[in-house]
Design a protein around this motif. Structure first.
Motif, PDB file in Angstrom:
ATOM      1  N   HIS A 119       0.825  -1.214   0.000  1.00 35.96           N
ATOM      2  CA  HIS A 119       0.000   0.000   0.000  1.00 35.96           C
ATOM      3  C   HIS A 119       0.858   1.262   0.000  1.00 35.96           C
ATOM      4  N   PHE A 120       2.034   1.194   0.605  1.00 38.94           N
ATOM      5  CA  PHE A 120       2.917   2.364   0.607  1.00 38.94           C
ATOM      6  C   PHE A 120       3.435   2.657  -0.797  1.00 38.94           C
ATOM      7  N   TYR A 121       3.673   1.627  -1.600  1.00 38.41           N
ATOM      8  CA  TYR A 121       4.067   1.841  -2.999  1.00 38.41           C
ATOM      9  C   TYR A 121       2.925   2.505  -3.765  1.00 38.41           C
ATOM     10  N   TRP A 122       1.709   2.065  -3.492  1.00 39.83           N
ATOM     11  CA  TRP A 122       0.557   2.693  -4.140  1.00 39.83           C
ATOM     12  C   TRP A 122       0.486   4.176  -3.780  1.00 39.83           C
ATOM     13  N   ILE A 123       0.699   4.471  -2.501  1.00 42.48           N
ATOM     14  CA  ILE A 123       0.638   5.872  -2.056  1.00 42.48           C
ATOM     15  C   ILE A 123       1.729   6.693  -2.744  1.00 42.48           C
ATOM     16  N   PHE A 124       2.924   6.128  -2.888  1.00 50.91           N
ATOM     17  CA  PHE A 124       4.005   6.860  -3.575  1.00 50.91           C
ATOM     18  C   PHE A 124       3.644   7.124  -5.032  1.00 50.91           C
ATOM     19  N   MET A 125       3.115   6.116  -5.719  1.00 52.28           N
ATOM     20  CA  MET A 125       2.764   6.302  -7.132  1.00 52.28           C
ATOM     21  C   MET A 125       1.613   7.295  -7.284  1.00 52.28           C
ATOM     22  N   LEU A 126       0.604   7.166  -6.435  1.00 55.49           N
ATOM     23  CA  LEU A 126      -0.525   8.093  -6.508  1.00 55.49           C
ATOM     24  C   LEU A 126      -0.108   9.504  -6.116  1.00 55.49           C
ATOM     25  N   SER A 127       0.796   9.639  -5.169  1.00 50.29           N
ATOM     26  CA  SER A 127       1.302  10.963  -4.781  1.00 50.29           C
ATOM     27  C   SER A 127       2.048  11.609  -5.931  1.00 50.29           C
ATOM     28  N   THR A 128       2.805  10.818  -6.663  1.00 46.58           N
ATOM     29  CA  THR A 128       3.506  11.339  -7.840  1.00 46.58           C
ATOM     30  C   THR A 128       2.501  11.883  -8.847  1.00 46.58           C
ATOM     31  N   LEU A 129       1.426  11.141  -9.068  1.00 49.87           N
ATOM     32  CA  LEU A 129       0.397  11.605 -10.002  1.00 49.87           C
ATOM     33  C   LEU A 129      -0.320  12.844  -9.477  1.00 49.87           C
ATOM     34  N   ILE A 131       1.016  15.143  -7.557  1.00 50.35           N
ATOM     35  CA  ILE A 131       1.937  16.282  -7.613  1.00 50.35           C
ATOM     36  C   ILE A 131       2.207  16.713  -9.053  1.00 50.35           C
ATOM     37  N   TYR A 132       2.518  15.761  -9.938  1.00 49.75           N
ATOM     38  CA  TYR A 132       2.922  16.095 -11.305  1.00 49.75           C
ATOM     39  C   TYR A 132       1.768  16.112 -12.301  1.00 49.75           C
TER      40      TYR A 132
END
Length: 146
Positions: A119-129, A131-132
């Protein structure tokens, strides 16, 4: 001495061009891959819940207990959000909003329902989306939606 300055200047300029080319070419592809990856995860989850809503409501009553919200409402709400926002994320439409909602769902899953490092990987990927944004290969970009 003059030769060294020129060669170092060339290296700096070529690195600058490389990073600009990488940003212009690779960033949209990476953002697209992130959108498709995350949309697939949440769409499959929502589709599985929708295929057996009785079972889903049962799980929300006895296993996926979310405080304050009744089980049937939370089951339908989470299912709807997973499907709707994953489709929007896949298309690159309202990407930042979709990523934000899916981050909230992921945090709920992680903290209340199922503790998993993934789930932390999901949060990192979704956070990237979030932000960018969705990148150049998206409906957001076509309509200049920020």
């Amino acid at each position: 001495m003059a030769r060294t300055k020129k060669s170092s200047k060339f290296i700096i300029n070529s690195n600058n061009n490389f990073s600009k080319n990488a940003e212009n070419f690779l960033a949209p592809i990476l953002l697209l891959c992130s959108r498709v990856w995350m949309a697939n995860i949440f769409f499959d989850s929502g589709r599985n819940k929708l295929s057996n809503m009785e079972g889903t409501i049962f799980l929300f009553e006895y296993q996926y207990i979310i405080p304050i919200i009744p089980a049937s409402i939370s089951a339908y709400l989470i299912t709807l959000c997973e499907i709707a926002f994953s489709v929007l994320l896949f298309c690159g439409l309202l990407t930042r909003l979709s990523a934000f909602i899916l981050i909230i769902i992921t945090i709920i899953i992680q903290s209340l329902i199922y503790n998993n490092i993934e789930h932390f990987y999901w949060i990192f990927m979704l956070s990237t989306l979030m932000i960018y944004g969705s990148g150049k290969i998206s409906i957001d970009h076509m309509f200049k939606i920020k």
